[in-house]
Scaffold this active site. Structure first.
Site, PDB file in Angstrom:
ATOM      1  N   ASN A 257      34.398 -34.668 -46.068  1.00 28.27           N
ATOM      2  CA  ASN A 257      34.240 -35.761 -47.035  1.00 28.27           C
ATOM      3  C   ASN A 257      35.569 -36.522 -47.122  1.00 28.27           C
ATOM      4  OD1 ASN A 257      34.466 -37.166 -49.559  1.00 28.27           O
ATOM      5  ND2 ASN A 257      32.612 -36.141 -50.237  1.00 28.27           N
TER       6      ASN A 257
ATOM      7  N   ASP B 215      36.328 -39.283 -48.979  1.00 25.16           N
ATOM      8  CA  ASP B 215      36.473 -40.171 -50.151  1.00 25.16           C
ATOM      9  C   ASP B 215      37.923 -40.377 -50.584  1.00 25.16           C
ATOM     10  OD1 ASP B 215      33.737 -40.281 -50.274  1.00 25.16           O
ATOM     11  OD2 ASP B 215      33.557 -38.990 -52.041  1.00 25.16           O
ATOM     12  N   HIS B 216      38.680 -39.274 -50.610  1.00 23.51           N
ATOM     13  CA  HIS B 216      39.991 -39.401 -51.253  1.00 23.51           C
ATOM     14  C   HIS B 216      41.071 -40.009 -50.368  1.00 23.51           C
ATOM     15  CE1 HIS B 216      38.245 -37.985 -54.808  1.00 23.51           C
ATOM     16  NE2 HIS B 216      37.901 -36.814 -54.295  1.00 23.51           N
TER      17      HIS B 216
ATOM     18  N   HIS C 124      30.994 -40.871 -50.391  1.00 28.54           N
ATOM     19  CA  HIS C 124      30.204 -41.110 -51.611  1.00 28.54           C
ATOM     20  C   HIS C 124      30.459 -42.550 -52.046  1.00 28.54           C
ATOM     21  CE1 HIS C 124      29.150 -39.506 -55.941  1.00 28.54           C
ATOM     22  NE2 HIS C 124      28.478 -40.598 -55.621  1.00 28.54           N
TER      23      HIS C 124
ATOM     24  N   ARG D 119      30.142 -44.759 -54.766  1.00 26.79           N
ATOM     25  CA  ARG D 119      29.850 -44.689 -56.204  1.00 26.79           C
ATOM     26  C   ARG D 119      29.508 -46.065 -56.754  1.00 26.79           C
ATOM     27  NH1 ARG D 119      31.186 -40.571 -59.512  1.00 26.79           N
ATOM     28  NH2 ARG D 119      31.913 -38.673 -58.474  1.00 26.79           N
TER      29      ARG D 119
ATOM     30  N   ARG E   7      34.888 -46.858 -56.818  1.00 32.20           N
ATOM     31  CA  ARG E   7      36.287 -46.544 -57.099  1.00 32.20           C
ATOM     32  C   ARG E   7      37.070 -46.102 -55.862  1.00 32.20           C
ATOM     33  NH1 ARG E   7      35.590 -40.739 -60.146  1.00 32.20           N
ATOM     34  NH2 ARG E   7      34.030 -41.843 -61.362  1.00 32.20           N
TER      35      ARG E   7
ATOM     36  N   GLU F 271      26.605 -39.865 -49.605  1.00 33.56           N
ATOM     37  CA  GLU F 271      26.252 -39.338 -50.938  1.00 33.56           C
ATOM     38  C   GLU F 271      26.022 -40.525 -51.852  1.00 33.56           C
ATOM     39  OE1 GLU F 271      29.215 -36.839 -52.636  1.00 33.56           O
ATOM     40  OE2 GLU F 271      29.214 -35.481 -50.943  1.00 33.56           O
TER      41      GLU F 271
ATOM     42  N   THR G 189      34.800 -35.990 -60.456  1.00 30.21           N
ATOM     43  CA  THR G 189      34.079 -35.681 -59.243  1.00 30.21           C
ATOM     44  C   THR G 189      32.672 -35.272 -59.649  1.00 30.21           C
ATOM     45  OG1 THR G 189      34.058 -34.276 -57.249  1.00 30.21           O
ATOM     46  CG2 THR G 189      34.926 -33.277 -59.261  1.00 30.21           C
ATOM     47  N   THR G 190      31.787 -35.122 -58.687  1.00 36.11           N
ATOM     48  CA  THR G 190      30.418 -34.719 -59.020  1.00 36.11           C
ATOM     49  C   THR G 190      30.470 -33.417 -59.808  1.00 36.11           C
ATOM     50  OG1 THR G 190      29.854 -35.635 -56.873  1.00 36.11           O
ATOM     51  CG2 THR G 190      28.121 -34.431 -58.024  1.00 36.11           C
TER      52      THR G 190
ATOM     53  N   GLU H 111      21.767 -29.247 -50.382  1.00 32.67           N
ATOM     54  CA  GLU H 111      23.154 -28.779 -50.388  1.00 32.67           C
ATOM     55  C   GLU H 111      23.366 -28.009 -51.673  1.00 32.67           C
ATOM     56  OE1 GLU H 111      26.217 -31.777 -49.873  1.00 32.67           O
ATOM     57  OE2 GLU H 111      27.707 -30.470 -50.823  1.00 32.67           O
TER      58      GLU H 111
ATOM     59  N   HIS I 160      31.420 -28.178 -52.377  1.00 34.42           N
ATOM     60  CA  HIS I 160      32.102 -28.564 -53.608  1.00 34.42           C
ATOM     61  C   HIS I 160      33.137 -27.508 -53.994  1.00 34.42           C
ATOM     62  CE1 HIS I 160      33.049 -30.681 -57.267  1.00 34.42           C
ATOM     63  NE2 HIS I 160      32.459 -31.694 -56.685  1.00 34.42           N
TER      64      HIS I 160
ATOM     65  N   GLY J 145      35.974 -31.739 -48.859  1.00 32.80           N
ATOM     66  CA  GLY J 145      36.784 -32.942 -48.939  1.00 32.80           C
ATOM     67  C   GLY J 145      38.190 -32.692 -49.423  1.00 32.80           C
TER      68      GLY J 145
HETATM   69  N1  PXP Z   1      29.379 -32.057 -51.863  1.00 34.62           N
HETATM   70  C1  PXP Z   1      29.126 -33.005 -52.803  1.00 34.62           C
HETATM   71  C2  PXP Z   1      27.710 -33.307 -53.143  1.00 34.62           C
HETATM   72  C3  PXP Z   1      30.183 -33.700 -53.426  1.00 34.62           C
HETATM   73  O1  PXP Z   1      29.910 -34.633 -54.349  1.00 34.62           O
HETATM   74  C4  PXP Z   1      31.508 -33.409 -53.044  1.00 34.62           C
HETATM   75  C5  PXP Z   1      32.642 -34.153 -53.682  1.00 34.62           C
HETATM   76  O2  PXP Z   1      32.575 -35.486 -53.395  1.00 34.62           O
HETATM   77  C6  PXP Z   1      31.719 -32.426 -52.053  1.00 34.62           C
HETATM   78  C7  PXP Z   1      30.641 -31.746 -51.501  1.00 34.62           C
HETATM   79  C8  PXP Z   1      33.085 -32.069 -51.593  1.00 34.62           C
HETATM   80  O3  PXP Z   1      33.770 -31.467 -52.637  1.00 34.62           O
HETATM   81  P1  PXP Z   1      35.337 -31.212 -52.523  1.00 34.62           P
HETATM   82  O4  PXP Z   1      35.989 -32.564 -52.431  1.00 34.62           O
HETATM   83  O5  PXP Z   1      35.655 -30.472 -53.776  1.00 34.62           O
HETATM   84  O6  PXP Z   1      35.547 -30.414 -51.263  1.00 34.62           O
END
Ligand code: PXP
Length: 240
Positions: A6, A8-9, A42, A44, A48, A69, A99-100, A150, A191, A213
Site C-alpha cells: 500500500n 498511500d503514505h 486508497h 479517500r 488527502r 481501496e 487510517t481505516t 481481506e 492492517h 503499507g
Molecule cells: N488494508 C486496508 C483495508 C487498509 O485500509 C490499510 C491501510 O490503508 C492496509 C491494509 C494497510 O495497513 P498498514 O498501512 O497499517 O500496513
C-alpha cells in the site's frame, strides 16, 4: 503468500509540502521490482493523499495487480468504472480517521452492497471487502457474491505479545478457515502488520495475500523502497 504494498503514505509525504515528490508511482514500480505482487492505494473522499492523477498513472504503469481501496459510494463507483483497477477493496471511511479503523459492517449494509458490487463485477473488476475477523461478517460477505475478503489484522497488530494477542491471532486464523469453508476463493489480510508481528500471520496457510503499507514506507524512508520491500518479501517467502 503474496505481498501487496500500500503506497498511500508516499503520497502523504508529498502532500506535506504539496510539491511533486516523493512520487508514489515511482515507489509502486520500485516495490514491484523488489518482489511485490500487487500495489494498493486508497482514494479517500477528502483526497488527502492519493489523487485521481496517481490512480490513473498507476493504472497505466503497474504491471502486477492494482487494488483500489474505496468507500462504497456513487462518486467512487464512477472513478472505479472509469479507471478499472484489477481489484476494488471496499472499506468503511470516516472523515476524521487517521487510517481505516475497522472492517466494513457487511451484515448491516447487506442491501446496499448487494446493489453496489454487481456494478463493479460487470466491469470485470474483482471485488474484495475488508472485514473484521468475525464469522458473522465472513458469512455475510460470502453471501454477497464476492470472490475474496481481506481480514482486518488491526486488532491483532495493536496488541503486545501475550494471551490477548494470541486470541486475536486465533480469531484471524479461524476467520480465514471459515472464509474458505464458506466458498470464498481467496482470503487476504492486512492492517498494522510490520516486520515482526507479520511472522505468526505467515503460518496461516489459508491467507494468500497480505496488504502492508505503513511499516514498509517507514522503513523505506531509512533504507530505500527496494530494500524495505525486498526484506518483507524475503520474510514472507522464507515462511510460506
Ligand atoms: N488494508 C486496508 C483495508 C487498509 O485500509 C490499510 C491501510 O490503508 C492496509 C491494509 C494497510 O495497513 P498498514 O498501512 O497499517 O500496513
Amino acid at each position: 503468500m503474496r505481498l501487496a504494498v500500500n503506497i498511500d503514505h508516499f503520497a502523504t509525504l508529498r502532500e506535506a509540502r504539496r510539491v511533486g515528490e516523493p512520487e508514489p508511482v515511482l515507489a509502486a514500480l520500485l516495490a514491484e521490482q523488489a518482489g511485490a505482487e500487487g500495489v494498493v492505494c486508497h482514494l479517500r473522499r477528502d483526497r488527502r493523499h492519493i489523487k485521481e492523477r496517481d490512480l490513473r498513472l498507476l493504472r497505466q504503469t503497474v504491471r502486477t495487480k492494482l487494488n483500489l481501496e474505496m468507500a462504497a459510494t456513487a462518486d467512487m463507483l464512477k472513478v472505479a468504472l472509469e479507471v478499472k483497477p484489477d481489484v476494488v477493496s471496499l472499506v468503511p471511511e470516516r472523515p476524521a480517521e487517521l487510517t481505516t479503523e475497522g472492517g466494513l459492517n457487511v451484515a448491516a449494509g447487506r442491501k446496499a452492497l448487494a446493489a453496489f458490487i454487481p456494478k463493479l463485477r460487470k466491469a470485470g473488476i474483482r471485488v474484495s471487502i475488508f472485514i473484521d475477523a468475525d464469522k458473522s461478517q465472513i458469512l455475510a460477505a460470502s453471501e454477497l457474491d464476492v470472490p475474496l475478503v481481506e481480514i482486518n489484522t488491526g486488532a491483532y497488530a495493536d496488541l503486545k505479545p501475550g494471551r490477548r494477542r494470541d486470541k486475536a491471532l486465533e480469531d484471524v486464523r479461524q476467520a480465514a478457515e471459515f472464509g474458505l469453508e464458506c466458498g470464498l476463493e481467496e482470503i487476504h489480510a492486512g492492517h498494522g502488520l510490520d516486520y515482526v508481528n507479520v511472522l505468526p500471520i505467515l503460518d496461516i496457510a489459508e491467507i494468500s495475500e497480505l496488504s502492508i503499507g505503513f511499516s514498509i514506507i517507514a522503513r523505506a524512508a531509512m533504507v530505500g523502497v527496494g530494500p524495505a520491500v525486498g526484506e518483507m518479501v524475503r520474510l514472507i517467502r522464507r515462511r510460506t
